[in-house]
Structure formats: C-alpha cells, structure tokens
Design a protein around this motif. Structure first.
Motif, PDB file in Angstrom:
ATOM      1  N   SER A 156       3.184  27.489   1.777  1.00  0.00           N
ATOM      2  CA  SER A 156       2.557  28.706   2.290  1.00  0.00           C
ATOM      3  C   SER A 156       1.730  29.394   1.207  1.00  0.00           C
ATOM      4  O   SER A 156       2.050  29.329   0.015  1.00  0.00           O
ATOM      5  CB  SER A 156       3.613  29.681   2.828  1.00  0.00           C
ATOM      6  N   PRO A 157       0.663  30.067   1.612  1.00  0.00           N
ATOM      7  CA  PRO A 157      -0.148  30.820   0.646  1.00  0.00           C
ATOM      8  C   PRO A 157       0.652  31.896  -0.089  1.00  0.00           C
ATOM      9  O   PRO A 157       0.346  32.228  -1.227  1.00  0.00           O
ATOM     10  CB  PRO A 157      -1.247  31.445   1.506  1.00  0.00           C
ATOM     11  N   ILE A 158       1.681  32.422   0.551  1.00  0.00           N
ATOM     12  CA  ILE A 158       2.507  33.454  -0.083  1.00  0.00           C
ATOM     13  C   ILE A 158       3.284  32.850  -1.253  1.00  0.00           C
ATOM     14  O   ILE A 158       3.304  33.407  -2.350  1.00  0.00           O
ATOM     15  CB  ILE A 158       3.445  34.104   0.954  1.00  0.00           C
ATOM     16  N   GLN A 159       3.894  31.696  -1.027  1.00  0.00           N
ATOM     17  CA  GLN A 159       4.598  30.987  -2.109  1.00  0.00           C
ATOM     18  C   GLN A 159       3.612  30.616  -3.217  1.00  0.00           C
ATOM     19  O   GLN A 159       3.905  30.753  -4.396  1.00  0.00           O
ATOM     20  CB  GLN A 159       5.244  29.701  -1.579  1.00  0.00           C
TER      21      GLN A 159
ATOM     22  N   LYS B 179      -1.047  39.460   9.312  1.00  0.00           N
ATOM     23  CA  LYS B 179      -0.044  40.011   8.403  1.00  0.00           C
ATOM     24  C   LYS B 179      -0.040  39.225   7.102  1.00  0.00           C
ATOM     25  O   LYS B 179       0.097  39.802   6.012  1.00  0.00           O
ATOM     26  CB  LYS B 179       1.337  40.001   9.053  1.00  0.00           C
ATOM     27  N   ASP B 180      -0.216  37.908   7.174  1.00  0.00           N
ATOM     28  CA  ASP B 180      -0.272  37.091   5.955  1.00  0.00           C
ATOM     29  C   ASP B 180      -1.410  37.538   5.038  1.00  0.00           C
ATOM     30  O   ASP B 180      -1.259  37.568   3.820  1.00  0.00           O
ATOM     31  CB  ASP B 180      -0.412  35.609   6.282  1.00  0.00           C
ATOM     32  N   ASP B 181      -2.555  37.896   5.629  1.00  0.00           N
ATOM     33  CA  ASP B 181      -3.667  38.395   4.817  1.00  0.00           C
ATOM     34  C   ASP B 181      -3.274  39.675   4.092  1.00  0.00           C
ATOM     35  O   ASP B 181      -3.619  39.881   2.922  1.00  0.00           O
ATOM     36  CB  ASP B 181      -4.908  38.659   5.683  1.00  0.00           C
ATOM     37  N   LEU B 182      -2.541  40.515   4.778  1.00  0.00           N
ATOM     38  CA  LEU B 182      -2.083  41.772   4.182  1.00  0.00           C
ATOM     39  C   LEU B 182      -1.044  41.506   3.093  1.00  0.00           C
ATOM     40  O   LEU B 182      -1.087  42.123   2.018  1.00  0.00           O
ATOM     41  CB  LEU B 182      -1.514  42.682   5.272  1.00  0.00           C
ATOM     42  N   VAL B 183      -0.144  40.569   3.327  1.00  0.00           N
ATOM     43  CA  VAL B 183       0.862  40.207   2.319  1.00  0.00           C
ATOM     44  C   VAL B 183       0.179  39.618   1.087  1.00  0.00           C
ATOM     45  O   VAL B 183       0.532  39.962  -0.052  1.00  0.00           O
ATOM     46  CB  VAL B 183       1.905  39.224   2.900  1.00  0.00           C
ATOM     47  N   LEU B 184      -0.800  38.766   1.278  1.00  0.00           N
ATOM     48  CA  LEU B 184      -1.517  38.188   0.133  1.00  0.00           C
ATOM     49  C   LEU B 184      -2.259  39.265  -0.656  1.00  0.00           C
ATOM     50  O   LEU B 184      -2.288  39.229  -1.889  1.00  0.00           O
ATOM     51  CB  LEU B 184      -2.472  37.089   0.597  1.00  0.00           C
ATOM     52  N   ALA B 185      -2.838  40.232   0.037  1.00  0.00           N
ATOM     53  CA  ALA B 185      -3.503  41.347  -0.650  1.00  0.00           C
ATOM     54  C   ALA B 185      -2.482  42.158  -1.442  1.00  0.00           C
ATOM     55  O   ALA B 185      -2.756  42.589  -2.571  1.00  0.00           O
ATOM     56  CB  ALA B 185      -4.235  42.231   0.361  1.00  0.00           C
ATOM     57  N   TYR B 186      -1.307  42.358  -0.870  1.00  0.00           N
ATOM     58  CA  TYR B 186      -0.205  43.053  -1.560  1.00  0.00           C
ATOM     59  C   TYR B 186       0.196  42.293  -2.819  1.00  0.00           C
ATOM     60  O   TYR B 186       0.374  42.903  -3.891  1.00  0.00           O
ATOM     61  CB  TYR B 186       0.960  43.203  -0.592  1.00  0.00           C
ATOM     62  N   LEU B 187       0.329  40.986  -2.736  1.00  0.00           N
ATOM     63  CA  LEU B 187       0.708  40.193  -3.913  1.00  0.00           C
ATOM     64  C   LEU B 187      -0.400  40.211  -4.965  1.00  0.00           C
ATOM     65  O   LEU B 187      -0.123  40.288  -6.169  1.00  0.00           O
ATOM     66  CB  LEU B 187       1.060  38.761  -3.509  1.00  0.00           C
ATOM     67  N   HIS B 188      -1.643  40.162  -4.512  1.00  0.00           N
ATOM     68  CA  HIS B 188      -2.770  40.242  -5.454  1.00  0.00           C
ATOM     69  C   HIS B 188      -2.762  41.596  -6.170  1.00  0.00           C
ATOM     70  O   HIS B 188      -2.931  41.669  -7.392  1.00  0.00           O
ATOM     71  CB  HIS B 188      -4.089  40.022  -4.710  1.00  0.00           C
ATOM     72  N   LYS B 189      -2.527  42.654  -5.403  1.00  0.00           N
ATOM     73  CA  LYS B 189      -2.448  44.005  -5.986  1.00  0.00           C
ATOM     74  C   LYS B 189      -1.266  44.092  -6.957  1.00  0.00           C
ATOM     75  O   LYS B 189      -1.378  44.692  -8.037  1.00  0.00           O
ATOM     76  CB  LYS B 189      -2.304  45.036  -4.874  1.00  0.00           C
ATOM     77  N   SER B 190      -0.148  43.490  -6.605  1.00  0.00           N
ATOM     78  CA  SER B 190       1.031  43.492  -7.481  1.00  0.00           C
ATOM     79  C   SER B 190       0.742  42.742  -8.778  1.00  0.00           C
ATOM     80  O   SER B 190       1.167  43.169  -9.860  1.00  0.00           O
ATOM     81  CB  SER B 190       2.230  42.847  -6.763  1.00  0.00           C
ATOM     82  N   ALA B 191       0.019  41.628  -8.677  1.00  0.00           N
ATOM     83  CA  ALA B 191      -0.343  40.858  -9.871  1.00  0.00           C
ATOM     84  C   ALA B 191      -1.227  41.696 -10.787  1.00  0.00           C
ATOM     85  O   ALA B 191      -1.018  41.742 -12.006  1.00  0.00           O
ATOM     86  CB  ALA B 191      -1.044  39.552  -9.477  1.00  0.00           C
ATOM     87  N   GLU B 192      -2.212  42.370 -10.209  1.00  0.00           N
ATOM     88  CA  GLU B 192      -3.091  43.237 -11.009  1.00  0.00           C
ATOM     89  C   GLU B 192      -2.293  44.352 -11.680  1.00  0.00           C
ATOM     90  O   GLU B 192      -2.526  44.667 -12.849  1.00  0.00           O
ATOM     91  CB  GLU B 192      -4.186  43.842 -10.130  1.00  0.00           C
ATOM     92  N   LYS B 193      -1.362  44.933 -10.936  1.00  0.00           N
ATOM     93  CA  LYS B 193      -0.548  46.025 -11.467  1.00  0.00           C
ATOM     94  C   LYS B 193       0.313  45.543 -12.642  1.00  0.00           C
ATOM     95  O   LYS B 193       0.400  46.212 -13.675  1.00  0.00           O
ATOM     96  CB  LYS B 193       0.323  46.590 -10.347  1.00  0.00           C
ATOM     97  N   MET B 194       0.939  44.371 -12.487  1.00  0.00           N
ATOM     98  CA  MET B 194       1.773  43.839 -13.577  1.00  0.00           C
ATOM     99  C   MET B 194       0.928  43.454 -14.784  1.00  0.00           C
ATOM    100  O   MET B 194       1.316  43.710 -15.921  1.00  0.00           O
ATOM    101  CB  MET B 194       2.592  42.646 -13.096  1.00  0.00           C
TER     102      MET B 194
END
Length: 190
Positions: free
Chosen positions: A115-118, A48-63
């Motif tokens: 954490s990688p998410i932080q 799930k952490d891998d998926l959350v990190l991909a989500y944050l990466h996608k969010s960064a690209e979008k912003m």
C-alpha cells in the motif's frame, strides 16, 4: 482561498488521524470537525488514502524540520549531532501531545506492504537512516551505514517504548547505548 481550505482540511484530518487513528477517523468526522462540505473535501483529496498520504507527507516535513532546527540550534561536531538527535526525540516523547510515531501508527493500521501508506512510512525511515549515514560519515565512522542502521533501531525502539509507557526514559537508555556504539565506531578525536 483554495490553498487555505486545503491546508485547513489537512490540519484537521492530521489532528484526528494522530489522536484517534486513521481507521477510526472517517470522512464524516473530518467534514464535521473542519466545518466544510464533503464535496469540498473531495475536491482537494479525492479519497481518504489521498488524505492519509498528505498527512504522512506533512508529518515527514514536520519531523525533518524538528531535526533540522534542533541540530542547527547548537554548534557541535557530527559525532555530537548523532547523539543530539536522541535528545531531540526525547523532547518529542516528553511532549503531552505525543501519541507515538505517525509512521508506526499508520503502518500498524495498514498491514498491506504494497500500500502507498506503508510505502510512505518506509520511505520516511529510509530517508532518516540516510541522514544518519551522512552524519556518521562526517563523524568518521568505520561503517557509517551500519552505525546509522543501529542508531535508527535504537531511536525507533525508544519511540515505541515511549508510546507504550510514558516516562519510561527509553530515549535516555537509547542515548546511552548509542554513545557506546558511536565510541566503538568513531575515532574519539572527531
């Protein structure tokens, strides 16, 4: 086909994470909403952490894309671009889909600073502040890094306020404060 499935899973998970929260969204909910087998999800995202990190990466690209497109849409000076960023974020807050900054939301749910998410959330805002520093340098700011930090604080504060109180006009107030800071820091001829 595999890239399409990867993107499909990420798109579904991203929507669920953003609208319901990371902790409230389990793998089973993602599997059900995406219509795929759990093993398919784990093939592309081992945890799930891998998926959350991909989500944050996608969010960064979008912003980043939102900012680049918004800044490219108008011919203006670097000084004007510093203020235009506030207008771009004001449009984001005004969107009916706005549920806050995905990085703040992720940080609030994952309090472990190591954490990688932080770290992904921190990296996004460090990168954003660096972009503002470059614009402040181009605008001729006396202390570009300090001005960028101040503007970042105004934007992040307005994003939180916009999440807590819809129609708060927080970004308009932040824009007005930014204008004062920029006027004090930048030669008006630039």
């Amino acid at each position: 086909m595999s890239r399409n499935l990867h993107d499909h899973i990420l798109q579904i998970a991203s929507g669920l994470f953003y609208s319901h929260g990371i902790k409230a969204t389990g793998i089973d909910a993602i599997v059900k909403a995406s219509g795929i087998a759990k093993m398919s999800l784990y093939k592309y995202f081992p945890s799930k952490d891998d998926l959350v990190l991909a989500y944050l990466h996608k969010s960064a690209e979008k912003m980043q894309n939102m900012l680049l497109v918004g800044l490219a849409a108008r011919q203006c000076t670097p000084r004007q671009k510093l203020l235009l960023i506030f207008e771009i974020f004001a449009e984001l807050i005004a969107s009916p889909e706005f549920r806050g900054c995905p990085f703040f939301n992720a940080t609030a749910e994952c309090a472990d600073a190591s954490s990688p998410i932080q770290q992904a959330s921190t990296a996004f805002y460090e990168s954003f502040c660096t972009q503002l520093t470059v614009l402040a340098e181009q605008a001729g700011a006396q202390e570009p890094a300090e001005l960028a930090r101040q503007l970042t604080l105004l934007i992040t504060g307005a994003l939180v306020s916009g999440q807590l109180q819809s129609n708060s006009h927080a970004m308009r107030s932040a824009y007005n404060a930014a204008e004062v800071l920029i006027n004090c820091s930048v030669d008006n001829n630039r």
